[in-house]
Scaffold this active site. Structure first.
Site, PDB file in Angstrom:
ATOM      1  CB  SER A 118      -0.842   0.060   1.283  1.00  0.00           C
ATOM      2  OG  SER A 118      -1.621  -1.064   1.421  1.00  0.00           O
ATOM      3  CG  ASN A 189      -3.244   4.484   0.478  1.00  0.00           C
ATOM      4  OD1 ASN A 189      -4.378   4.485   0.942  1.00  0.00           O
ATOM      5  ND2 ASN A 189      -2.564   3.365   0.277  1.00  0.00           N
TER       6      ASN A 189
HETATM    7  N1  LIG Z   1      -5.676  -4.910   4.219  1.00  0.00           N
HETATM    8  C1  LIG Z   1      -5.904  -4.000   3.281  1.00  0.00           C
HETATM    9  O1  LIG Z   1      -6.966  -3.357   3.247  1.00  0.00           O
HETATM   10  C2  LIG Z   1      -4.891  -3.769   2.193  1.00  0.00           C
HETATM   11  C3  LIG Z   1      -5.307  -3.108   1.023  1.00  0.00           C
HETATM   12  C4  LIG Z   1      -4.389  -2.964  -0.016  1.00  0.00           C
HETATM   13  C5  LIG Z   1      -3.092  -3.428   0.133  1.00  0.00           C
HETATM   14  N2  LIG Z   1      -2.715  -4.028   1.304  1.00  0.00           N
HETATM   15  C6  LIG Z   1      -1.335  -4.528   1.386  1.00  0.00           C
HETATM   16  O2  LIG Z   1      -1.361  -5.933   1.211  1.00  0.00           O
HETATM   17  C7  LIG Z   1      -0.303  -6.545   1.940  1.00  0.00           C
HETATM   18  C8  LIG Z   1      -0.865  -7.594   2.871  1.00  0.00           C
HETATM   19  O3  LIG Z   1      -1.772  -6.994   3.757  1.00  0.00           O
HETATM   20  P1  LIG Z   1      -2.867  -7.825   4.559  1.00  0.00           P
HETATM   21  O4  LIG Z   1      -3.842  -6.826   5.091  1.00  0.00           O
HETATM   22  O5  LIG Z   1      -3.343  -8.973   3.734  1.00  0.00           O
HETATM   23  O6  LIG Z   1      -1.960  -8.375   5.765  1.00  0.00           O
HETATM   24  P2  LIG Z   1      -2.249  -9.625   6.718  1.00  0.00           P
HETATM   25  O7  LIG Z   1      -1.543  -9.337   7.970  1.00  0.00           O
HETATM   26  O8  LIG Z   1      -3.709  -9.952   6.757  1.00  0.00           O
HETATM   27  O9  LIG Z   1      -1.519 -10.834   5.961  1.00  0.00           O
HETATM   28  C9  LIG Z   1      -0.134 -10.876   5.770  1.00  0.00           C
HETATM   29  C10 LIG Z   1       0.293 -12.326   5.729  1.00  0.00           C
HETATM   30  O10 LIG Z   1       1.676 -12.392   5.353  1.00  0.00           O
HETATM   31  C11 LIG Z   1       2.206 -13.526   5.978  1.00  0.00           C
HETATM   32  N3  LIG Z   1       3.667 -13.474   5.970  1.00  0.00           N
HETATM   33  C12 LIG Z   1       4.484 -12.722   6.724  1.00  0.00           C
HETATM   34  N4  LIG Z   1       5.775 -12.981   6.420  1.00  0.00           N
HETATM   35  C13 LIG Z   1       5.776 -13.913   5.429  1.00  0.00           C
HETATM   36  C14 LIG Z   1       6.784 -14.601   4.697  1.00  0.00           C
HETATM   37  N5  LIG Z   1       8.084 -14.374   4.915  1.00  0.00           N
HETATM   38  N6  LIG Z   1       6.418 -15.512   3.781  1.00  0.00           N
HETATM   39  C15 LIG Z   1       5.109 -15.769   3.562  1.00  0.00           C
HETATM   40  N7  LIG Z   1       4.097 -15.150   4.227  1.00  0.00           N
HETATM   41  C16 LIG Z   1       4.431 -14.231   5.147  1.00  0.00           C
HETATM   42  C17 LIG Z   1       1.609 -13.498   7.379  1.00  0.00           C
HETATM   43  O11 LIG Z   1       1.687 -14.773   7.999  1.00  0.00           O
HETATM   44  C18 LIG Z   1       0.182 -13.050   7.081  1.00  0.00           C
HETATM   45  O12 LIG Z   1      -0.692 -14.151   6.942  1.00  0.00           O
HETATM   46  C19 LIG Z   1       0.430  -5.400   2.655  1.00  0.00           C
HETATM   47  O13 LIG Z   1       1.531  -5.023   1.875  1.00  0.00           O
HETATM   48  C20 LIG Z   1      -0.617  -4.300   2.706  1.00  0.00           C
HETATM   49  O14 LIG Z   1      -0.045  -3.019   2.732  1.00  0.00           O
HETATM   50  C21 LIG Z   1      -3.585  -4.221   2.327  1.00  0.00           C
END
Ligand SMILES: NC(=O)c1ccc[n+]([C@@H]2O[C@H](COP(=O)([O-])OP(=O)(O)OC[C@H]3O[C@@H](n4cnc5c(N)ncnc54)[C@H](O)[C@@H]3O)[C@@H](O)[C@H]2O)c1
Length: 295
Positions: A118, A189
């Site tokens: 993000s 954003n």
């Molecule tokens: N949540 C939102 O609304 C949103 C919207 C757009 C973009 N994003 C982006 O998407 C990405 C993920 O966000 P999210 O909300 O899904 O986070 P989340 O915390 O729900 O999920 C992240 C996952 O990554 C896993 N992880 C961590 N280290 C790892 C590794 N080395 N290998 C494999 N898996 C690993 C964790 O176990 C976790 O399940 C981020 O970069 C965030 O900025 C989030």
């Protein structure tokens, strides 16, 4: 492109895997946590059941979608023979740089490496690889199966060919891709977060209350939810983090996070996920239930 690897099976990763699998791609869904992988598949199944109940898909599509997804706890195993790797792991610069170094050395040489970040610079991520022209941002919106937009972010070195490829691919998923350049906050954003921050500043200055501020934006500007409610939904810690990325990146005080936002994050009032933010969600059994009424 046929074989996709998605790294991270959390909120975004399972949604991204769902959308690709439902569009007949083979998906390797990777997470370090076995429990998250199980939860991710359960979420995808629940979302497919919802579509089935609404007659939007058939039983056959549901089954094929699930069959198209294989889970892995090892990145090395999961990225073998993939055409595209989409990283959707936790938003942490060091973690993402580490993952990109690893996937660059182990993924097929022609594979495109995308990130769903993000706020982290695509150019910075690309710079740790030996294929910066093949690194790109694919910023899906939450919830992925529902939201049409994919912000496609070109890093400094991303090639025209890779960008065109990813734009086409996003259309094949039924999404609407929009191409933007890599500067802090990208477009989504950069515009959204200052609006949320200004709403918090308006509250902080005592101009109006939470209900009043959200109602002005909802009914006056036809926003589906007010900015304070949206901030609760996104997570106040995430809003603060992104504002700081823009504040640091542009060195412009207009992105400085409101002291009230900083205080609330320090107090652990993170919004829906902590049970309280600008609204109180503690009466609801599941925060997820509260969130789902907004989307
Ligand atoms: N949540 C939102 O609304 C949103 C919207 C757009 C973009 N994003 C982006 O998407 C990405 C993920 O966000 P999210 O909300 O899904 O986070 P989340 O915390 O729900 O999920 C992240 C996952 O990554 C896993 N992880 C961590 N280290 C790892 C590794 N080395 N290998 C494999 N898996 C690993 C964790 O176990 C976790 O399940 C981020 O970069 C965030 O900025 C989030």
């Amino acid at each position: 492109m046929k074989n996709i690897a998605v790294i991270g099976a959390g909120t975004m990763g399972n949604g991204i895997a769902h959308v690709f699998a439902q569009n007949n791609f083979k998906v390797n869904l990777i997470d370090i946590s076995e429990e998250t992988l199980t939860k991710g598949i359960a979420t995808i199944t629940k979302n497919l059941d919802r579509l089935l109940a609404k007659d939007r898909i058939t039983e056959d599509v549901k089954n094929k979608t699930l069959q198209n997804i294989t889970t892995f706890t090892s990145i090395l195993e999961g990225i073998k023979n993939t055409d595209l790797v989409i990283e959707a792991a936790t938003e942490n610069v060091d973690l993402k740089l580490k993952i990109f170094k690893q996937i660059d050395s182990e993924a097929p040489k022609d594979a495109i490496l995308a990130t769903n970040t993000s706020s982290i610079s695509i150019t910075k991520i690309a710079a740790v690889t030996n294929r910066p022209e093949k690194v790109i941002g694919m910023h899906f919106m939450n919830p992925v199966p529902i939201m049409k937009l994919v912000e496609i972010i070109r890093g400094y070195s991303t090639s025209d060919e890779v960008t065109a490829n990813i734009m086409d691919l996003s259309k094949k998923l039924g999404k609407v891709p929009v191409e933007v350049n890599d500067y802090p906050g990208f477009v989504a954003n950069r515009i959204l977060m200052p609006m949320i921050n200004e709403a918090i500043e308006t509250l902080y200055n005592g101009v109006a209350g939470v209900y009043e501020i959200d109602t002005v934006l909802k009914l006056g500007m036809a926003h589906p939810m007010g900015p304070l409610q949206l901030a609760d939904f996104i997570g106040l810690d995430v809003c603060l983090f992104i504002l700081n990325v823009m504040y640091d990146g542009f060195k412009n005080p207009k992105y400085a996070p409101c002291p009230l936002l900083i205080n609330m994050v320090q107090a652990g009032k993170l919004g829906v996920k902590s049970g309280e933010g600008f609204y109180d969600y503690s009466k609801h059994k599941k925060a997820e239930k509260v969130a789902s009424q907004f989307v």
